[in-house]
Design a protein around this motif. Structure first.
Motif, PDB file in Angstrom:
ATOM      1  N   LEU A   1       0.851  -1.200   0.000  1.00  0.00           N
ATOM      2  CA  LEU A   1       0.000   0.000   0.000  1.00  0.00           C
ATOM      3  C   LEU A   1       0.882   1.243   0.000  1.00  0.00           C
ATOM      4  O   LEU A   1       1.847   1.315   0.777  1.00  0.00           O
ATOM      5  N   HIS A   2       0.539   2.165  -0.865  1.00  0.00           N
ATOM      6  CA  HIS A   2       1.226   3.462  -0.856  1.00  0.00           C
ATOM      7  C   HIS A   2       0.441   4.362   0.097  1.00  0.00           C
ATOM      8  O   HIS A   2      -0.647   4.836  -0.241  1.00  0.00           O
ATOM      9  N   HIS A   3       0.984   4.555   1.294  1.00  0.00           N
ATOM     10  CA  HIS A   3       0.247   5.285   2.326  1.00  0.00           C
ATOM     11  C   HIS A   3       0.337   6.799   2.135  1.00  0.00           C
ATOM     12  O   HIS A   3       1.335   7.304   1.612  1.00  0.00           O
ATOM     13  N   VAL A   4      -0.706   7.478   2.599  1.00  0.00           N
ATOM     14  CA  VAL A   4      -0.665   8.947   2.632  1.00  0.00           C
ATOM     15  C   VAL A   4       0.079   9.326   3.918  1.00  0.00           C
ATOM     16  O   VAL A   4      -0.520   9.594   4.959  1.00  0.00           O
ATOM     17  N   LYS A   5       1.394   9.306   3.818  1.00  0.00           N
ATOM     18  CA  LYS A   5       2.225   9.518   5.004  1.00  0.00           C
ATOM     19  C   LYS A   5       2.162  10.986   5.437  1.00  0.00           C
ATOM     20  O   LYS A   5       1.802  11.862   4.650  1.00  0.00           O
ATOM     21  N   ASP A   6       2.601  11.228   6.667  1.00  0.00           N
ATOM     22  CA  ASP A   6       2.595  12.604   7.166  1.00  0.00           C
ATOM     23  C   ASP A   6       3.531  13.504   6.356  1.00  0.00           C
ATOM     24  O   ASP A   6       3.324  14.716   6.294  1.00  0.00           O
ATOM     25  N   THR A   7       4.560  12.878   5.762  1.00  0.00           N
ATOM     26  CA  THR A   7       5.483  13.703   4.963  1.00  0.00           C
ATOM     27  C   THR A   7       4.783  14.315   3.742  1.00  0.00           C
ATOM     28  O   THR A   7       5.272  15.280   3.166  1.00  0.00           O
ATOM     29  N   TYR A   8       3.646  13.734   3.344  1.00  0.00           N
ATOM     30  CA  TYR A   8       2.878  14.315   2.242  1.00  0.00           C
ATOM     31  C   TYR A   8       1.967  15.458   2.729  1.00  0.00           C
ATOM     32  O   TYR A   8       1.148  15.973   1.976  1.00  0.00           O
ATOM     33  N   GLN A   9       2.083  15.792   4.003  1.00  0.00           N
ATOM     34  CA  GLN A   9       1.323  16.895   4.623  1.00  0.00           C
ATOM     35  C   GLN A   9      -0.168  16.839   4.260  1.00  0.00           C
ATOM     36  O   GLN A   9      -0.717  17.775   3.656  1.00  0.00           O
ATOM     37  N   PRO A  10      -0.823  15.728   4.618  1.00  0.00           N
ATOM     38  CA  PRO A  10      -2.226  15.569   4.192  1.00  0.00           C
ATOM     39  C   PRO A  10      -3.214  16.445   4.955  1.00  0.00           C
ATOM     40  O   PRO A  10      -2.947  16.856   6.086  1.00  0.00           O
ATOM     41  N   THR A  11      -4.329  16.708   4.294  1.00  0.00           N
ATOM     42  CA  THR A  11      -5.480  17.372   4.911  1.00  0.00           C
ATOM     43  C   THR A  11      -6.658  16.405   4.811  1.00  0.00           C
ATOM     44  O   THR A  11      -6.806  15.722   3.802  1.00  0.00           O
ATOM     45  N   THR A  12      -7.478  16.373   5.860  1.00  0.00           N
ATOM     46  CA  THR A  12      -8.581  15.415   5.871  1.00  0.00           C
ATOM     47  C   THR A  12      -9.858  16.057   5.330  1.00  0.00           C
ATOM     48  O   THR A  12     -10.185  17.190   5.664  1.00  0.00           O
ATOM     49  N   VAL A  13     -10.558  15.311   4.475  1.00  0.00           N
ATOM     50  CA  VAL A  13     -11.885  15.733   3.997  1.00  0.00           C
ATOM     51  C   VAL A  13     -12.873  14.632   4.353  1.00  0.00           C
ATOM     52  O   VAL A  13     -12.477  13.552   4.790  1.00  0.00           O
ATOM     53  N   ARG A  14     -14.169  14.918   4.150  1.00  0.00           N
ATOM     54  CA  ARG A  14     -15.136  13.829   4.303  1.00  0.00           C
ATOM     55  C   ARG A  14     -15.698  13.471   2.935  1.00  0.00           C
ATOM     56  O   ARG A  14     -15.827  14.327   2.060  1.00  0.00           O
ATOM     57  N   THR A  15     -15.984  12.184   2.773  1.00  0.00           N
ATOM     58  CA  THR A  15     -16.540  11.745   1.494  1.00  0.00           C
ATOM     59  C   THR A  15     -18.056  11.617   1.624  1.00  0.00           C
ATOM     60  O   THR A  15     -18.616  11.818   2.707  1.00  0.00           O
ATOM     61  N   LEU A  16     -18.709  11.212   0.534  1.00  0.00           N
ATOM     62  CA  LEU A  16     -20.164  11.051   0.571  1.00  0.00           C
ATOM     63  C   LEU A  16     -20.579  10.033   1.642  1.00  0.00           C
ATOM     64  O   LEU A  16     -21.607  10.177   2.287  1.00  0.00           O
ATOM     65  N   SER A  17     -19.744   9.000   1.818  1.00  0.00           N
ATOM     66  CA  SER A  17     -20.077   7.979   2.822  1.00  0.00           C
ATOM     67  C   SER A  17     -19.754   8.455   4.240  1.00  0.00           C
ATOM     68  O   SER A  17     -19.901   7.697   5.184  1.00  0.00           O
ATOM     69  N   ARG A  18     -19.290   9.678   4.373  1.00  0.00           N
ATOM     70  CA  ARG A  18     -18.859  10.316   5.615  1.00  0.00           C
ATOM     71  C   ARG A  18     -17.575   9.701   6.164  1.00  0.00           C
ATOM     72  O   ARG A  18     -17.215   9.928   7.314  1.00  0.00           O
ATOM     73  N   ARG A  19     -16.889   8.926   5.329  1.00  0.00           N
ATOM     74  CA  ARG A  19     -15.572   8.429   5.708  1.00  0.00           C
ATOM     75  C   ARG A  19     -14.575   9.584   5.612  1.00  0.00           C
ATOM     76  O   ARG A  19     -14.730  10.473   4.772  1.00  0.00           O
ATOM     77  N   GLU A  20     -13.556   9.557   6.464  1.00  0.00           N
ATOM     78  CA  GLU A  20     -12.518  10.585   6.371  1.00  0.00           C
ATOM     79  C   GLU A  20     -11.451  10.135   5.382  1.00  0.00           C
ATOM     80  O   GLU A  20     -11.006   8.993   5.425  1.00  0.00           O
ATOM     81  N   LYS A  21     -11.084  11.033   4.485  1.00  0.00           N
ATOM     82  CA  LYS A  21     -10.115  10.713   3.432  1.00  0.00           C
ATOM     83  C   LYS A  21      -8.969  11.712   3.538  1.00  0.00           C
ATOM     84  O   LYS A  21      -9.216  12.921   3.647  1.00  0.00           O
ATOM     85  N   ARG A  22      -7.741  11.200   3.499  1.00  0.00           N
ATOM     86  CA  ARG A  22      -6.577  12.075   3.640  1.00  0.00           C
ATOM     87  C   ARG A  22      -6.071  12.469   2.245  1.00  0.00           C
ATOM     88  O   ARG A  22      -5.747  11.613   1.428  1.00  0.00           O
ATOM     89  N   ILE A  23      -6.037  13.768   2.008  1.00  0.00           N
ATOM     90  CA  ILE A  23      -5.592  14.286   0.709  1.00  0.00           C
ATOM     91  C   ILE A  23      -4.167  14.814   0.872  1.00  0.00           C
ATOM     92  O   ILE A  23      -3.936  15.775   1.613  1.00  0.00           O
ATOM     93  N   PRO A  24      -3.188  14.201   0.189  1.00  0.00           N
ATOM     94  CA  PRO A  24      -1.809  14.702   0.291  1.00  0.00           C
ATOM     95  C   PRO A  24      -1.708  16.077  -0.363  1.00  0.00           C
ATOM     96  O   PRO A  24      -2.416  16.355  -1.332  1.00  0.00           O
ATOM     97  N   THR A  25      -0.838  16.926   0.159  1.00  0.00           N
ATOM     98  CA  THR A  25      -0.750  18.270  -0.437  1.00  0.00           C
ATOM     99  C   THR A  25       0.612  18.573  -1.047  1.00  0.00           C
ATOM    100  O   THR A  25       0.754  19.578  -1.741  1.00  0.00           O
ATOM    101  N   VAL A  26       1.629  17.754  -0.765  1.00  0.00           N
ATOM    102  CA  VAL A  26       2.953  18.013  -1.373  1.00  0.00           C
ATOM    103  C   VAL A  26       3.526  16.717  -1.934  1.00  0.00           C
ATOM    104  O   VAL A  26       3.032  15.635  -1.640  1.00  0.00           O
ATOM    105  N   ASP A  27       4.599  16.861  -2.706  1.00  0.00           N
ATOM    106  CA  ASP A  27       5.277  15.711  -3.329  1.00  0.00           C
ATOM    107  C   ASP A  27       4.300  14.858  -4.127  1.00  0.00           C
ATOM    108  O   ASP A  27       4.112  13.669  -3.867  1.00  0.00           O
ATOM    109  N   LEU A  28       3.700  15.483  -5.109  1.00  0.00           N
ATOM    110  CA  LEU A  28       2.620  14.841  -5.858  1.00  0.00           C
ATOM    111  C   LEU A  28       3.133  14.326  -7.209  1.00  0.00           C
ATOM    112  O   LEU A  28       3.759  15.081  -7.972  1.00  0.00           O
ATOM    113  N   TRP A  29       2.871  13.048  -7.469  1.00  0.00           N
ATOM    114  CA  TRP A  29       3.240  12.445  -8.770  1.00  0.00           C
ATOM    115  C   TRP A  29       2.082  12.711  -9.728  1.00  0.00           C
ATOM    116  O   TRP A  29       0.970  12.234  -9.501  1.00  0.00           O
TER     117      TRP A  29
END
Lengths: 405, 264
Positions: free
Chosen positions: A47-75
């Motif tokens: 699994l390619h994890h959304v590590k803290d080094t990617y400085q993620p921000t959390t959003v909520r999805t339609l299912s109300r699950r929390e999803k981590r969106i990386p903000t730096v080092d983006l391929w």
């Protein structure tokens, strides 16, 4: 008492169906995510994890699950349709990243997802689509950069094939065998992230750098079907945006930049792209796009611009305006991506960076209303092109240094 | 003989002019000529296509049980602009277990009307995915090399070739004045006449100057894609329904695999 409008009733019915009746799908999706982690523990995939080094921000999805969106080092998982026909889409996105100091990787070791072709022609299959997905994801993992998917169809297709790869042991093993022949193994991103979700989470930073006054600009939004109708549970919603009833990206960015948002009755309709139709049965795409989207949008809202976040939607909604106008229809509205609109607001050059001249529907009135002197900018662009013709290197937009290469 | 017909007789006469068997077949409307085609088709091919669809890796995720509510059709773009309904697709798939010809009635033209937008999936209370079912029926039609599929894919051959051999589908050189998209108007002609200089000036290194691909793709990346296409059966699918493209891509894949062997 005011009668509820037809579109209001539809909103409520759709909300109710997503909240209750499709609970099975949501549960299955969550079960797939659980199983993905089990397979990781058993060593069956990486699994390619959304590590803290990617400085993620959390959003909520339609299912109300929390999803981590990386903000730096983006391929950057580029889109064939964007890079081929709407280059301002990707140049605007890279320009924003460079302006914000967001490191990224723009790789030549990437293929398209091949899903546009699959949906259009049927000349592929789940094994091939999954292998293409995992090959690209493996490259991103090797570079230690988190995949950011530019195209709505790539995003939707990857959600589908990730589901199959995790839940179908036989398919996973067939894909593994193929990957071994090209020296790779199964790597799956923990979260699949569309670029418009990234723009959504950094919208306040965009707003801080806004240079133009957009308070008089009326925006309408078209959300891409493959972003929020395919595996709808996983796309980003926000209770503060449209009461959490419709996808948050695009609208949230336009609001953060200070523009007005207008609503229209056919918001749920697709753009008319059709995958096969846009290529080989264009009358169908054109009629749908014009009569179900462009005409009602202009009549109901008199919007200054139509914003969307996908390759096919920008193409279809923009290019389908030529023939109806030639037939005497009057309604027209410029079509841009959210990234191009944000970059313009932040002071990006409309032609050198945003490449607006690749768009058909007349963008001049919009630029004028935004306070951009289009004629002056065009002369600057022509001079820049002449200099490139004489041998000058283009002003390449480059990534800031990576934080953890 | 009477000089006039009763109202009932007139109605019967008019109905008699229609293809009643096609209209009423299985209670599920569709394109009548396709229904006729299915009546003439090889039962073995019909069963094979039905089995191909029902054994597809995604079939049980896409098909649950249709409650005939019509939500899917209500939001379907193809329903508005073509003779197509996702409810019909799910119903015919549902009954094809016992009547494979029902599925075959859709393969010539019906399924190709779908926009693949997946609004039908989004709104289905039974979690069916009619758009997904259409996609896997298309796959089966391609694998079986049906004549109608070959005709459908004919105008697609350049795109199939481009994608299979470059890893990117839509490219700037499609803006040439004689190629696709002529209905994009004078703007397209303007772009075509400046294509090289505009493209050379795009300020992204992977895109600048590239016109035959969407971006500059590594040759080794293309070789990996060709290996995937070969090993996953995509090239065989192409050879079934777009033979010329399949043959060319197969040659390219063989060269790619030879390069890898040399490298190893």
């Amino acid at each position: 008492m005011t009668e509820p409008s037809a579109s209001g009733l539809f909103d409520r019915a759709k909300f109710a169906s997503n909240a209750r009746l499709t609970a099975g799908t949501t549960e299955e999706y969550l079960r797939m995510l659980e199983r993905m982690r089990e397979l990781e523990k058993r060593g069956e995939l990486c699994l390619h994890h959304v590590k803290d080094t990617y400085q993620p921000t959390t959003v909520r999805t339609l299912s109300r699950r929390e999803k981590r969106i990386p903000t730096v080092d983006l391929w950057q998982h580029k889109s064939c349709g964007q890079c081929g026909h709407i280059p301002g889409y990707v140049t605007a996105l890279y320009w924003i990243m460079a302006e914000l100091g967001v490191p990224f990787v723009d790789d030549t070791n990437q293929t398209s997802c091949t899903a546009w072709n699959y949906y259009g022609s049927g000349t592929s299959n789940p094994v091939a689509l999954s292998a293409v997905f995992v090959r690209n994801m493996h490259v991103a993992w090797q570079k230690d950069a988190y995949p950011l998917i530019h195209c709505g169809t790539s995003y939707g297709d990857y959600k589908e094939v990730r589901y199959l790869l995790v839940m179908n042991d036989e398919l996973r093993e067939r894909v593994r065998t193929i990957l071994q022949k090209i020296g790779r193994d199964i790597v799956i991103p923990e979260e699949l992230v569309h670029y418009s979700e990234w723009l959504h989470v950094i919208r306040d930073r965009l707003a801080e750098r806004r240079k133009l006054d957009l308070s008089k600009i009326k925006v309408v939004v078209h959300s891409a079907c493959h972003c929020y109708k395919m595996m709808s549970e996983d796309f980003t919603y926000d209770d503060a945006i449209l009461d959490g009833l419709r996808p948050a990206p695009i609208t949230s960015v336009a609001l953060a930049l200070g523009a007005q948002i207008a609503d229209y009755s056919n918001w749920y309709d697709c753009c008319g792209f059709g995958f096969r139709h846009i290529l080989t049965e264009r009358e169908m795409s054109r009629s749908f796009a014009y009569f179900r989207k462009i005409q009602p949008i202009v009549r109901e809202t008199q919007a200054d611009v139509l914003l969307t976040h996908d390759t096919g939607c920008v193409t279809t909604l923009d290019k389908s305006q030529v023939v109806p106008l030639a037939h005497g229809y009057k309604e027209t509205v410029p079509v841009l991506s959210d990234a191009q609109f944000a970059a313009l607001a932040m002071g990006a050059h409309p032609f050198i960076v945003c490449q607006v001249h690749w768009h058909v529907a007349d963008w001049r009135p919009l630029l004028q209303k935004m306070g951009i002197d289009a004629e002056k900018a065009w002369n600057e662009y022509r001079e820049y092109v002449e200099n490139v013709k004489r041998g000058m290197k283009p002003n390449f937009i480059r990534s800031p240094p990576r934080t953890h290469a | 003989m009477r000089a006039f017909l009763t109202r009932a007789e007139k109605a019967r006469t008019r109905l008699g002019r229609l293809n009643q068997q096609g209209w009423l077949y299985g209670g599920l409307p569709g394109l009548q000529w396709e229904v006729e085609n299915a009546r003439k088709a090889d039962p073995e091919v019909m069963r094979s296509i039905r089995d191909d669809v029902q054994s597809h890796a995604a079939f049980h995720d896409y098909y649950r049980a249709c409650i005939n509510c019509g939500n899917c059709t209500a939001v379907c773009p193809a329903f508005r602009f073509a003779d197509f309904g996702p409810r019909i697709v799910v119903q015919k798939v549902m009954h094809s277990r016992d009547e494979p010809e029902l599925l075959y009635q859709m393969v010539d033209q019906y399924i190709w009307a779908c926009f693949q937008c997946y609004a039908c999936w989004d709104v289905c209370p039974a979690q069916n995915n009619p758009g997904g079912l259409v996609a896997i029926i298309k796959e089966a039609a391609v694998r079986h090399g049906l004549e109608s599929t070959k005709k459908t894919l004919e105008p697609y051959s350049r795109i199939l070739y481009k994608l299979a051999t470059t890893g990117t589908q839509i490219t700037p050189d499609m803006h040439s004045s004689v190629a696709l998209f002529r209905d994009w108007g004078p703007h397209k002609a303007e772009l075509a006449s400046h294509l090289k200089e505009y493209r050379d000036a795009v300020p992204v290194e992977t895109l600048a100057g590239v016109t035959d691909k969407s971006w500059n793709v590594d040759p080794k990346t293309i070789d990996e894609l060709l290996t995937i296409e070969k090993e996953s059966g995509v090239i065989d699918m192409l050879k079934s329904s777009a033979k010329d493209v399949g043959d060319v891509v197969e040659e390219a894949a063989a060269e790619a695999m030879a390069r890898k062997d040399d490298h190893d």
